[in-house]
Design a protein around this motif. Structure first.
Motif, PDB file in Angstrom:
ATOM      1  N   GLY A  19       0.816  -1.212   0.000  1.00 40.81           N
ATOM      2  CA  GLY A  19       0.000   0.000   0.000  1.00 40.81           C
ATOM      3  C   GLY A  19       0.843   1.252   0.000  1.00 40.81           C
ATOM      4  N   ALA A  20       1.882   1.270   0.833  1.00 37.75           N
ATOM      5  CA  ALA A  20       2.775   2.429   0.872  1.00 37.75           C
ATOM      6  C   ALA A  20       3.537   2.575  -0.440  1.00 37.75           C
ATOM      7  CB  ALA A  20       3.749   2.296   2.044  1.00 37.75           C
ATOM      8  N   ALA A  21       3.923   1.445  -1.060  1.00 35.74           N
ATOM      9  CA  ALA A  21       4.671   1.499  -2.317  1.00 35.74           C
ATOM     10  C   ALA A  21       3.851   2.151  -3.424  1.00 35.74           C
ATOM     11  CB  ALA A  21       5.109   0.096  -2.723  1.00 35.74           C
ATOM     12  N   VAL A  22       2.571   1.784  -3.517  1.00 36.40           N
ATOM     13  CA  VAL A  22       1.702   2.409  -4.519  1.00 36.40           C
ATOM     14  C   VAL A  22       1.616   3.907  -4.287  1.00 36.40           C
ATOM     15  CG1 VAL A  22      -0.680   2.543  -5.364  1.00 36.40           C
ATOM     16  CG2 VAL A  22       0.348   0.314  -4.904  1.00 36.40           C
ATOM     17  N   LEU A  68       5.064   5.669  -5.009  1.00 35.70           N
ATOM     18  CA  LEU A  68       5.410   5.616  -6.426  1.00 35.70           C
ATOM     19  C   LEU A  68       4.608   6.638  -7.222  1.00 35.70           C
ATOM     20  CD1 LEU A  68       7.009   4.198  -8.671  1.00 35.70           C
ATOM     21  CD2 LEU A  68       5.106   2.601  -8.903  1.00 35.70           C
ATOM     22  N   VAL A  69       3.300   6.682  -6.989  1.00 33.42           N
ATOM     23  CA  VAL A  69       2.445   7.625  -7.715  1.00 33.42           C
ATOM     24  C   VAL A  69       2.834   9.060  -7.388  1.00 33.42           C
ATOM     25  CG1 VAL A  69       0.090   8.462  -7.977  1.00 33.42           C
ATOM     26  CG2 VAL A  69       0.526   6.004  -7.892  1.00 33.42           C
ATOM     27  N   VAL A  70       2.963   9.358  -6.102  1.00 38.83           N
ATOM     28  CA  VAL A  70       3.289  10.726  -5.691  1.00 38.83           C
ATOM     29  C   VAL A  70       4.701  11.094  -6.109  1.00 38.83           C
ATOM     30  CG1 VAL A  70       3.601  12.248  -3.702  1.00 38.83           C
ATOM     31  CG2 VAL A  70       1.653  10.674  -3.777  1.00 38.83           C
ATOM     32  N   GLY A  71       5.655  10.214  -5.882  1.00 42.60           N
ATOM     33  CA  GLY A  71       7.050  10.521  -6.179  1.00 42.60           C
ATOM     34  C   GLY A  71       7.319  10.718  -7.660  1.00 42.60           C
ATOM     35  N   VAL A  72       6.790   9.821  -8.499  1.00 47.56           N
ATOM     36  CA  VAL A  72       7.028   9.938  -9.938  1.00 47.56           C
ATOM     37  C   VAL A  72       6.309  11.154 -10.504  1.00 47.56           C
ATOM     38  CG1 VAL A  72       6.617   8.839 -12.167  1.00 47.56           C
ATOM     39  CG2 VAL A  72       7.470   7.482 -10.252  1.00 47.56           C
ATOM     40  N   ALA A  73       5.064  11.380 -10.077  1.00 45.36           N
ATOM     41  CA  ALA A  73       4.315  12.537 -10.585  1.00 45.36           C
ATOM     42  C   ALA A  73       4.987  13.847 -10.181  1.00 45.36           C
ATOM     43  CB  ALA A  73       2.881  12.488 -10.069  1.00 45.36           C
ATOM     44  N   VAL A  84       2.572   7.497   6.441  1.00 43.56           N
ATOM     45  CA  VAL A  84       3.802   7.699   7.202  1.00 43.56           C
ATOM     46  C   VAL A  84       4.980   7.006   6.533  1.00 43.56           C
ATOM     47  CG1 VAL A  84       4.955   7.137   9.377  1.00 43.56           C
ATOM     48  CG2 VAL A  84       2.652   8.075   9.399  1.00 43.56           C
ATOM     49  N   LEU A  85       4.779   5.751   6.125  1.00 44.71           N
ATOM     50  CA  LEU A  85       5.866   4.993   5.525  1.00 44.71           C
ATOM     51  C   LEU A  85       6.246   5.531   4.151  1.00 44.71           C
ATOM     52  CD1 LEU A  85       7.758   2.581   5.859  1.00 44.71           C
ATOM     53  CD2 LEU A  85       5.984   1.124   4.879  1.00 44.71           C
ATOM     54  N   SER A  86       5.286   6.089   3.431  1.00 44.37           N
ATOM     55  CA  SER A  86       5.557   6.552   2.063  1.00 44.37           C
ATOM     56  C   SER A  86       6.177   7.932   2.005  1.00 44.37           C
ATOM     57  CB  SER A  86       4.258   6.553   1.255  1.00 44.37           C
ATOM     58  OG  SER A  86       3.338   7.504   1.769  1.00 44.37           O
ATOM     59  N   MET A  87       6.135   8.697   3.091  1.00 43.57           N
ATOM     60  CA  MET A  87       6.621  10.074   3.039  1.00 43.57           C
ATOM     61  C   MET A  87       8.094  10.150   2.655  1.00 43.57           C
ATOM     62  SD  MET A  87       4.702  11.864   6.301  1.00 43.57           S
ATOM     63  CE  MET A  87       5.779  13.302   6.211  1.00 43.57           C
ATOM     64  N   LEU A  88       8.929   9.396   3.342  1.00 45.44           N
ATOM     65  CA  LEU A  88      10.361   9.427   3.056  1.00 45.44           C
ATOM     66  C   LEU A  88      10.644   8.896   1.656  1.00 45.44           C
ATOM     67  CD1 LEU A  88      13.346   9.719   3.818  1.00 45.44           C
ATOM     68  CD2 LEU A  88      13.214   7.474   4.899  1.00 45.44           C
ATOM     69  N   TYR A  89      10.031   7.777   1.301  1.00 45.51           N
ATOM     70  CA  TYR A  89      10.287   7.186  -0.006  1.00 45.51           C
ATOM     71  C   TYR A  89       9.784   8.081  -1.134  1.00 45.51           C
ATOM     72  CZ  TYR A  89      11.507   2.812   2.334  1.00 45.51           C
ATOM     73  OH  TYR A  89      12.107   1.863   3.110  1.00 45.51           O
ATOM     74  N   ALA A  90       8.620   8.711  -0.936  1.00 49.64           N
ATOM     75  CA  ALA A  90       8.104   9.607  -1.972  1.00 49.64           C
ATOM     76  C   ALA A  90       9.062  10.760  -2.217  1.00 49.64           C
ATOM     77  CB  ALA A  90       6.725  10.129  -1.562  1.00 49.64           C
ATOM     78  N   ALA A  91       9.662  11.278  -1.145  1.00 53.80           N
ATOM     79  CA  ALA A  91      10.625  12.374  -1.302  1.00 53.80           C
ATOM     80  C   ALA A  91      11.851  11.917  -2.093  1.00 53.80           C
ATOM     81  CB  ALA A  91      11.046  12.894   0.075  1.00 53.80           C
ATOM     82  N   VAL A  92      12.356  10.724  -1.781  1.00 63.24           N
ATOM     83  CA  VAL A  92      13.525  10.195  -2.499  1.00 63.24           C
ATOM     84  C   VAL A  92      13.189   9.954  -3.964  1.00 63.24           C
ATOM     85  CG1 VAL A  92      15.140   8.264  -2.638  1.00 63.24           C
ATOM     86  CG2 VAL A  92      14.489   9.179  -0.404  1.00 63.24           C
ATOM     87  N   TYR A  93      12.031   9.374  -4.233  1.00 58.51           N
ATOM     88  CA  TYR A  93      11.640   9.085  -5.613  1.00 58.51           C
ATOM     89  C   TYR A  93      11.390  10.379  -6.391  1.00 58.51           C
ATOM     90  CZ  TYR A  93      11.217   4.049  -5.015  1.00 58.51           C
ATOM     91  OH  TYR A  93      11.500   2.721  -4.808  1.00 58.51           O
ATOM     92  N   THR A  94      10.904  11.398  -5.709  1.00 59.95           N
ATOM     93  CA  THR A  94      10.706  12.687  -6.374  1.00 59.95           C
ATOM     94  C   THR A  94      12.028  13.262  -6.856  1.00 59.95           C
ATOM     95  OG1 THR A  94       8.728  13.193  -5.064  1.00 59.95           O
ATOM     96  CG2 THR A  94       9.882  15.054  -6.062  1.00 59.95           C
ATOM     97  N   ARG A  95      13.007  13.257  -5.989  1.00 63.65           N
ATOM     98  CA  ARG A  95      14.306  13.816  -6.358  1.00 63.65           C
ATOM     99  C   ARG A  95      14.989  12.970  -7.438  1.00 63.65           C
ATOM    100  NH1 ARG A  95      16.040  17.593  -2.525  1.00 63.65           N
ATOM    101  NH2 ARG A  95      18.216  17.230  -3.058  1.00 63.65           N
TER     102      ARG A  95
END
Length: 332
Positions: free
Chosen positions: A119-122, A125-130, A202-213
């Protein structure tokens, strides 16, 4: 392509064998005697010898090792309380602390970790890539700076801090969400979603930031390539250029990270599960480390290794789907 997959599968088997031997040596040959942990300080030598015989610890090391490996494929039989108890394959051992088979303990906790991780990965991924795509195509603008600032802020906040703050705000103060708990989807889909939403965020916040950059950097580099300039010179619409020519090459490094991140989280999101009181594999690992329950720790280590190796294979396959050059090279 089939040859590449076959070589990967052969390498997976070899790596898992090496990991199994290494972890078995660490947790059984170099760790304290499990019989002493079970029996306690007041145990007599006769009781310890009996425990060694019951658990098969009186056998030579190689016999124990290959007995453990054989249990993964064919099951194993333990002598517990004077009676033989069969542990069906894949048998990951017997917990000295809880008196349960480790496979059963992990299977009880694994659905929670799977739900949190996927769930966090989805979400990330959506937020970070977009966000990364938007930031990349808007390089140097106010939009780019705002996204960069939000990403830096999300990366700077520890998971346990964001978990406690968001839980206090949305659960305690506003009452919009229930306290997170392990609810099955089949019981109540709405309650299931509401219970896991906060851990996902909570779990996706850090990963979304990394994927965004990461996505932003790759998009900027891809937009400077000659084939993108050629596409623009042909008069293609900017949205088509970004989607067809810029995004797909930029997603290749993202696919690598996604496969490895999900594989790592399937072994348990320790902090997230602990803060929210969710009994997943991560919390099981933490409890087992505290109790020095060696079979459970070893089983989780092997499970994490399997997820990482399989994730690596999936990444290779996704590479071939995203980038035709890789597929062509593999076929050649």
């Amino acid at each position: 392509m089939i040859g590449v997959i076959a070589r990967r599968l052969a390498a997976m088997v070899l790596i898992l064998f090496v990991v199994t031997v290494f972890t078995y040596v660490i947790f059984f040959a170099l760790s304290p005697d499990p019989a002493l942990q079970i029996c306690g300080k007041n145990c007599t030598p006769e009781q310890i010898d009996q425990l060694h015989a019951n658990l098969g610890l009186d056998q030579p090391f190689l016999v124990q090792l290959f007995g453990y490996i054989g249990g993964l494929f064919f099951g194993h039989t333990y002598l517990i309380g004077g009676a033989e108890v069969a542990c069906p394959a894949p048998c990951l051992g017997y917990s000295f602390q809880t008196g349960q088979f480790v496979t059963e303990m992990i299977l009880q906790r694994l659905p929670v970790s799977l739900t949190i991780a996927l769930g966090a990965a989805v979400l990330w991924l959506v937020v970070g890539v977009a966000a990364g795509l938007l930031s990349g195509v808007k390089e140097g603008t106010a939009t780019d700076r705002v996204i960069a600032g939000l990403s830096l802020g999300a990366m700077s906040v520890p998971v346990y801090v964001s978990a406690l703050v968001l839980q206090y705000v949305f659960v305690v103060v506003l009452g919009w969400l229930p306290f997170p708990q392990a609810v099955e989807f089949s019981e109540d889909p709405g309650r299931w979603f509401a219970s896991y939403l906060l851990p996902w965020v909570v779990l996706s916040m850090l990963y979304a930031a990394v994927y965004t950059r990461l996505t932003r950097i790759n998009v900027i580099e891809t937009l400077q390539e000659n084939f993108v300039r050629t596409a623009r010179a042909k008069g293609l619409q900017p949205a088509l250029v970004w989607r067809r020519h810029a995004l797909r090459p930029a997603l290749t490094p993202v696919a690598t990270m996604l496969g490895m991140d999900i594989a790592g989280l399937l072994g348990g999101a320790l902090i997230t599960e602990t803060v929210f009181g969710l009994n997943g594999v991560g919390k099981l690992t933490a409890d087992s480390i505290t109790k020095n329950d060696q079979p459970v720790i070893m089983a989780v280590t092997l499970l994490s290794a399997v997820f990482v190796i399989v994730g690596n294979l999936v990444v290779d396959l996704v590479y071939a789907a995203i980038d035709p050059r890789i597929r062509t090279g593999a076929t050649a």
